[in-house]
Motif scaffolding. Structure first.
Motif, PDB file in Angstrom:
ATOM      1  N   ASN A   5       0.826  -1.206   0.000  1.00 48.12           N
ATOM      2  CA  ASN A   5       0.000   0.000   0.000  1.00 48.12           C
ATOM      3  C   ASN A   5       0.861   1.257   0.000  1.00 48.12           C
ATOM      4  O   ASN A   5       0.558   2.240  -0.691  1.00 48.12           O
ATOM      5  CB  ASN A   5      -0.942  -0.011   1.206  1.00 48.12           C
ATOM      6  CG  ASN A   5      -2.178   0.823   0.956  1.00 48.12           C
ATOM      7  OD1 ASN A   5      -2.646   0.936  -0.171  1.00 48.12           O
ATOM      8  ND2 ASN A   5      -2.722   1.421   2.002  1.00 48.12           N
ATOM      9  N   ARG A   6       1.958   1.214   0.750  1.00 47.64           N
ATOM     10  CA  ARG A   6       2.871   2.361   0.759  1.00 47.64           C
ATOM     11  C   ARG A   6       3.491   2.567  -0.619  1.00 47.64           C
ATOM     12  O   ARG A   6       3.588   3.711  -1.107  1.00 47.64           O
ATOM     13  CB  ARG A   6       3.960   2.143   1.808  1.00 47.64           C
ATOM     14  CG  ARG A   6       4.981   3.269   1.873  1.00 47.64           C
ATOM     15  CD  ARG A   6       6.016   3.033   2.958  1.00 47.64           C
ATOM     16  NE  ARG A   6       7.125   3.966   2.862  1.00 47.64           N
ATOM     17  CZ  ARG A   6       8.218   3.939   3.620  1.00 47.64           C
ATOM     18  NH1 ARG A   6       8.336   2.989   4.551  1.00 47.64           N
ATOM     19  NH2 ARG A   6       9.175   4.824   3.464  1.00 47.64           N
ATOM     20  N   LEU A   7       3.881   1.473  -1.278  1.00 50.03           N
ATOM     21  CA  LEU A   7       4.466   1.611  -2.608  1.00 50.03           C
ATOM     22  C   LEU A   7       3.402   2.020  -3.636  1.00 50.03           C
ATOM     23  O   LEU A   7       3.697   2.750  -4.590  1.00 50.03           O
ATOM     24  CB  LEU A   7       5.139   0.303  -3.031  1.00 50.03           C
ATOM     25  CG  LEU A   7       6.033   0.396  -4.271  1.00 50.03           C
ATOM     26  CD1 LEU A   7       7.146   1.413  -4.068  1.00 50.03           C
ATOM     27  CD2 LEU A   7       6.621  -0.963  -4.611  1.00 50.03           C
ATOM     28  N   ALA A   8       2.177   1.561  -3.438  1.00 50.43           N
ATOM     29  CA  ALA A   8       1.084   1.968  -4.332  1.00 50.43           C
ATOM     30  C   ALA A   8       0.875   3.475  -4.283  1.00 50.43           C
ATOM     31  O   ALA A   8       0.519   4.105  -5.295  1.00 50.43           O
ATOM     32  CB  ALA A   8      -0.200   1.236  -3.955  1.00 50.43           C
ATOM     33  N   ARG A   9       1.083   4.072  -3.121  1.00 49.60           N
ATOM     34  CA  ARG A   9       0.973   5.538  -3.024  1.00 49.60           C
ATOM     35  C   ARG A   9       2.027   6.211  -3.903  1.00 49.60           C
ATOM     36  O   ARG A   9       1.770   7.248  -4.519  1.00 49.60           O
ATOM     37  CB  ARG A   9       1.114   5.990  -1.568  1.00 49.60           C
ATOM     38  CG  ARG A   9      -0.107   5.706  -0.713  1.00 49.60           C
ATOM     39  CD  ARG A   9      -0.103   6.529   0.570  1.00 49.60           C
ATOM     40  NE  ARG A   9       0.977   6.147   1.467  1.00 49.60           N
ATOM     41  CZ  ARG A   9       0.888   5.181   2.374  1.00 49.60           C
ATOM     42  NH1 ARG A   9      -0.236   4.481   2.506  1.00 49.60           N
ATOM     43  NH2 ARG A   9       1.918   4.913   3.158  1.00 49.60           N
ATOM     44  N   ARG A  10       3.209   5.616  -3.969  1.00 52.16           N
ATOM     45  CA  ARG A  10       4.267   6.176  -4.822  1.00 52.16           C
ATOM     46  C   ARG A  10       3.842   6.106  -6.287  1.00 52.16           C
ATOM     47  O   ARG A  10       4.072   7.045  -7.066  1.00 52.16           O
ATOM     48  CB  ARG A  10       5.565   5.387  -4.611  1.00 52.16           C
ATOM     49  CG  ARG A  10       6.768   5.952  -5.326  1.00 52.16           C
ATOM     50  CD  ARG A  10       7.346   7.148  -4.582  1.00 52.16           C
ATOM     51  NE  ARG A  10       8.649   7.562  -5.085  1.00 52.16           N
ATOM     52  CZ  ARG A  10       9.554   8.210  -4.369  1.00 52.16           C
ATOM     53  NH1 ARG A  10       9.310   8.516  -3.097  1.00 52.16           N
ATOM     54  NH2 ARG A  10      10.709   8.566  -4.893  1.00 52.16           N
ATOM     55  N   VAL A  11       3.225   4.992  -6.664  1.00 52.76           N
ATOM     56  CA  VAL A  11       2.715   4.850  -8.029  1.00 52.76           C
ATOM     57  C   VAL A  11       1.672   5.930  -8.311  1.00 52.76           C
ATOM     58  O   VAL A  11       1.687   6.581  -9.363  1.00 52.76           O
ATOM     59  CB  VAL A  11       2.117   3.448  -8.234  1.00 52.76           C
ATOM     60  CG1 VAL A  11       1.387   3.357  -9.574  1.00 52.76           C
ATOM     61  CG2 VAL A  11       3.204   2.383  -8.149  1.00 52.76           C
ATOM     62  N   ALA A  12       0.765   6.129  -7.360  1.00 58.60           N
ATOM     63  CA  ALA A  12      -0.297   7.117  -7.538  1.00 58.60           C
ATOM     64  C   ALA A  12       0.259   8.532  -7.661  1.00 58.60           C
ATOM     65  O   ALA A  12      -0.308   9.378  -8.368  1.00 58.60           O
ATOM     66  CB  ALA A  12      -1.282   7.031  -6.377  1.00 58.60           C
ATOM     67  N   GLU A  13       1.381   8.802  -7.001  1.00 55.53           N
ATOM     68  CA  GLU A  13       1.992  10.132  -7.093  1.00 55.53           C
ATOM     69  C   GLU A  13       2.465  10.440  -8.513  1.00 55.53           C
ATOM     70  O   GLU A  13       2.619  11.603  -8.882  1.00 55.53           O
ATOM     71  CB  GLU A  13       3.168  10.232  -6.111  1.00 55.53           C
ATOM     72  CG  GLU A  13       2.727  10.304  -4.654  1.00 55.53           C
ATOM     73  CD  GLU A  13       3.902  10.169  -3.688  1.00 55.53           C
ATOM     74  OE1 GLU A  13       5.054  10.069  -4.164  1.00 55.53           O
ATOM     75  OE2 GLU A  13       3.662  10.145  -2.467  1.00 55.53           O
TER      76      GLU A  13
END
Length: 602
Positions: free
Chosen positions: A436-444
Motif C-alpha cells: 500500500n505504501r508503494l502503491a501511493r508512490r505509483v499514484a503520485e
C-alpha cells in the motif's frame, strides 16, 4: 556427449555417456522443482530446482546412470518438461554442454472442419449472413491511419497486402453513436462498408475483414456484423524473467494479439531469476541479466551454462511503439516484496542481517524476499517505480505481491519492530502495509497500481484504486470484486497457458493448477450468473504464460496457440456465447493465418 532422461513414476532416470575420460565431473541441471539424488552421485549444491551432482570419474563410451526424485514426496514428474533442462558437466577443462532433450509440445492431430461464417475469433456480437460472396483478398479505401496500421500488420505477418488500389471497394465511416471499440461491417458482392466509433473500432473492423479474407480463402460471405467487446481489458502476460525473449519475439506476440483483438500486454520482466529491464537509476541490476556458470544466479529453469539478456530503453520504446500502433497498452510489472532472489543478492542491504528465518518459496528458494524494515529496500523500490513510470505511457504499473513464503520476516528483529510501530499483527498485515505504501508512490506519478490477488490481504489490503489480478482461481477475484476492487480474471485452471494441454507424459508444460485443453479455456464465466452486479468491478480477462520450462523463444508458440483463441473469446464475447465445441473448428480456420506467420500451433 550423449544424454538421455526418462520418467519412471516419481523417479527421473538420467544416462550420461561421455565421449572422453572425465575426472570427477559435476552434473549441473535444472528441474521444475527441487530434487534429490537416489543413486549415481551426490548432490553438492542446489538453488530451487537447479542442482549440482558430483559424479565419479567417467570413462569414454561407458554410460553412467543417475536417478533423481523430487524433495517433495508428493511431486511426480508430469511430462517431459519436468526432465532435466539446460544440463551440462562442469569439468577441470571447463563446462561441457550435454545434448538437449526433446522438448516442446507435440501437436495433436485433429481432423476438424473449419467453422462456418464468420470464421473469425473472437466471434462477433451479432452476425447475419446473406447470399453470395465478395471475392477479395485486399481492399481499396480512402487514406486512414487505422487502416494503414492494419495494412502494416498484414504485411508483417504474411497476410498482406490488406490495402491495394486494385482491391475490392471498402468505405469507412465514423459513427459516434457506437460505443468504444465497436464497429459495424457490411459485406456485399460489390464491396464492404465499415462503420466505427473510434480508432480502436476501425482497427478491429479491419482486422475482422483481413481475417475473413484469409479464413474464407478470398471468398468472403456476404452479411452484416455488429461487434463490440464485453471487457475493456483483454490481455496476455509473458514471463521474460525466467526466459529472456528477444524483442522480435515480443513484437510477433503483439501482432498475434492484435489479430485476436487483445489489447493489454502484461510485461513480466522481473522475478527471482532476473530483473531484465536496464535502469539508469539502478545500474547494479545488470548483474541479474544473465544466469549460469559463475553468474549471480546459477542455471535455474534451464539456464544452462549461460543464458539471459536485458531490455534497454530503446527496446522498451520499440515495444511500446508497436503496441500503440496495434491499440495495445503495455503494463510493466516489478515484483514486491517476494520473488526477489536476484535483487536481494545484488542489494544485500534489503535483507535484515539478523534475520534467523528459514522460510523457502514454493520454487525452493531461500532468502528471496526484500525486507520493508530496511531503508535500502525502499530506495530500490522507489527508484524502480520512478524510472519505470517515465518509460511506460500506460497508466497502470503492476507491483507483483504474490507467493510470499510462509513465515517471512518472523525471524527479522527489524521487521518485528516495524510491525510493533505500525500496529501490525501478521505477515499479511506487513505485506499489505508495504504494498500500500508503494502503491501511493505509483499514484503520485498519476498511475494506477495493480497487483496479484494476495495484495488484498492484511488489515487493509492495497488501496489507491488498485486493480487486482485473480490467478489461483476465480474465488479470490470474486471476493475482491465484492470488496470494491477492480479485478482482472486470470484463473490458472482456464487461462494459464503454461499448463500442459493433456495428462500425456509425452506432452509439455506445468500441471499444478490443471491440464488445460483448448476447450477448457472457455468453460467458465468471469462474472457469476447469480451476482450480475459484480460486472461493474470485473473489468477483464487475461491469459498468462510463465517460462519455468522455456529455453527457446519458439517453445511458447504451440503453448499459446490455439488456446489463445479461448482467451480472446472469454475477453470479448458476451456471456454464454462461448461454445467449447466451436473452438477446434475456429482453430482449423486459423491454420492458414498461423502458417503465413510461421507460428507453430498445437
Amino acid at each position: 556427449m550423449q544424454f538421455d532422461a526418462r520418467i519412471d513414476g516419481k523417479l527421473i532416470h538420467c544416462r550420461i555417456t561421455s565421449d572422453r575420460d572425465l575426472k570427477a565431473p559435476v552434473f549441473c541441471f535444472s528441474c521444475m522443482a527441487p530434487v534429490t539424488v537416489v543413486e549415481g552421485g551426490t548432490r553438492i549444491a542446489a538453488t530451487g530446482g537447479y542442482a549440482e551432482v558430483a559424479l565419479p570419474d567417467l570413462l569414454a563410451g561407458q554410460p553412467h546412470d543417475v536417478t533423481l526424485r523430487h524433495e517433495n514426496p508428493e511431486f511426480a514428474p508430469a511430462n517431459r518438461a519436468w526432465l532435466p533442462l539446460g544440463a551440462y558437466l562442469r569439468t577441470q577443462d571447463g563446462p561441457l554442454d550435454l545434448p538437449a532433450l526433446p522438448d516442446g509440445v507435440r501437436p495433436e492431430r485433429r481432423d476438424t472442419v473449419a467453422a462456418d461464417w464468420p470464421r473469425v475469433c473472437p466471434r462477433p456480437t451479432r452476425a447475419v449472413a446473406a447470399a453470395d460472396h465478395l471475392i477479395a483478398t485486399s481492399f481499396a479505401a480512402p487514406a486512414s491511419e487505422p487502416l494503414s496500421a492494419a495494412d502494416d500488420l498484414a504485411a508483417r505477418v504474411g497476410l498482406g497486402p490488406f490495402l491495394s488500389k486494385d482491391g475490392a471497394r471498402l468505405s469507412v465511416e465514423l459513427d459516434e453513436t457506437l460505443p468504444p471499440e465497436a464497429y459495424r461491417l457490411t459485406v456485399t458482392p460489390e464491396g464492404a462498408k465499415l462503420r466505427h466509433g473510434d480508432r480502436a473500432g476501425a482497427l478491429h473492423g479491419a482486422v475482422t475483414l483481413l481475417t475473413m479474407a484469409r479464413t474464407h480463402d478470398g471468398h468472403i460471405p456476404c452479411g452484416e456484423i455488429e461487434d463490440a467487446p464485453r471487457f475493456g481489458w483483454r490481455g496476455q502476460h509473458l514471463d521474460c524473467a525466467r526466459h529472456f525473449y528477444s524483442v522480435d519475439t515480443i513484437l510477433r506476440l503483439l501482432d498475434l494479439m492484435a489479430l485476436l483483438k487483445l489489447n493489454r500486454f502484461h510485461w513480466h520482466f522481473a522475478d527471482d531469476e532476473a530483473f531484465r529491464l536496464a535502469l539508469d537509476s539502478l545500474p547494479e541490476l545488470a548483474k541479474t541479466h544473465f544466469r549460469g556458470e559463475d553468474e549471480l544466479i546459477p542455471g535455474v529453469f534451464g539456464g544452462g551454462i549461460r543464458s539471459g539478456g536485458s531490455y534497454s530503453r530503446a527496446d522498451v520504446a520499440r515495444v511500446v511503439a508497436r503496441a500503440a500502433e496495434l491499440g495495445i497498452e503495455v503494463m510493466p510489472e516489478i515484483e514486491v516484496p517476494a520473488h526477489a532472489l536476484a535483487l536481494a543478492r545484488v542489494y544485500p542491504g534489503t535483507r535484515d542481517p539478523e534475520d534467523t528465518g528459514t522460510e523457502r518459496s514454493v520454487q525452493g528458494y531461500a532468502a528471496n524476499v526484500m525486507n520493508p524494515a530496511m531503508t535500502e529496500s525502499w530506495r530500490v523500490w522507489h527508484a524502480m517505480v520512478d524510472e519505470i513510470a517515465g518509460l511506460f505511457p500506460f497508466d497502470v504499473i503492476h507491483l507483483g505481491c504474490d507467493e510470499l513464503p510462509d513465515g517471512t520476516w518472523q525471524g527479522s528483529p527489524a521487521a518485528r519492530r516495524l510491525m510493533d510501530d505500525e500496529g501490525l499483527d501478521t505477515t499479511d498485515d506487513l505485506q499489505g502495509w508495504t504494498i500500500n505504501r508503494l502503491a501511493r508512490r505509483v499514484a503520485e506519478h498519476g498511475k494506477t497500481p495493480a497487483a496479484w490477488e494476495e495484495a488484498a490481504r492484511g488489515q487493509t489490503g492495497i488501496e489507491n484504486g488498485a486493480i487486482l489480478f485473480s490467478w489461483t482461481g476465480q474465488g479470490p477475484g470474486l471476493d475482491a470484486a465484492r470488496a470494491g476492487y477492480k479485478v482482472v480474471m486470470t484463473p490458472a485452471q482456464h487461462v494459464y497457458l503454461d499448463m500442459a494441454h493433456t495428462a500425456d507424459p509425452e506432452d509439455w508444460g506445468a500441471n499444478w493448477a490443471a491440464f488445460v485443453a483448448l476447450e477448457d479455456t472457455v468453460t467458465w464465466d468471469p462474472v457469476p450468473g447469480d451476482e450480475p452486479a459484480l460486472a461493474d468491478n470485473i473489468i477483464g480477462v487475461q491469459g498468462t504464460f510463465w517460462s519455468e520450462f522455456t529455453t527457446r523463444d519458439d517453445q511458447i508458440e504451440a503453448m499459446l496457440m490455439p488456446r489463445l483463441l479461448g482467451v480472446a473469446t472469454m475477453a470479448w464475447q458476451d456471456r454464454g456465447s462461448a461454445d467449447p465445441a466451436l473452438l477446434p473448428r475456429l482453430a482449423a480456420a486459423y491454420q492458414p493465418i498461423l502458417a503465413a506467420m510461421g507460428w507453430q500451433s498445437a
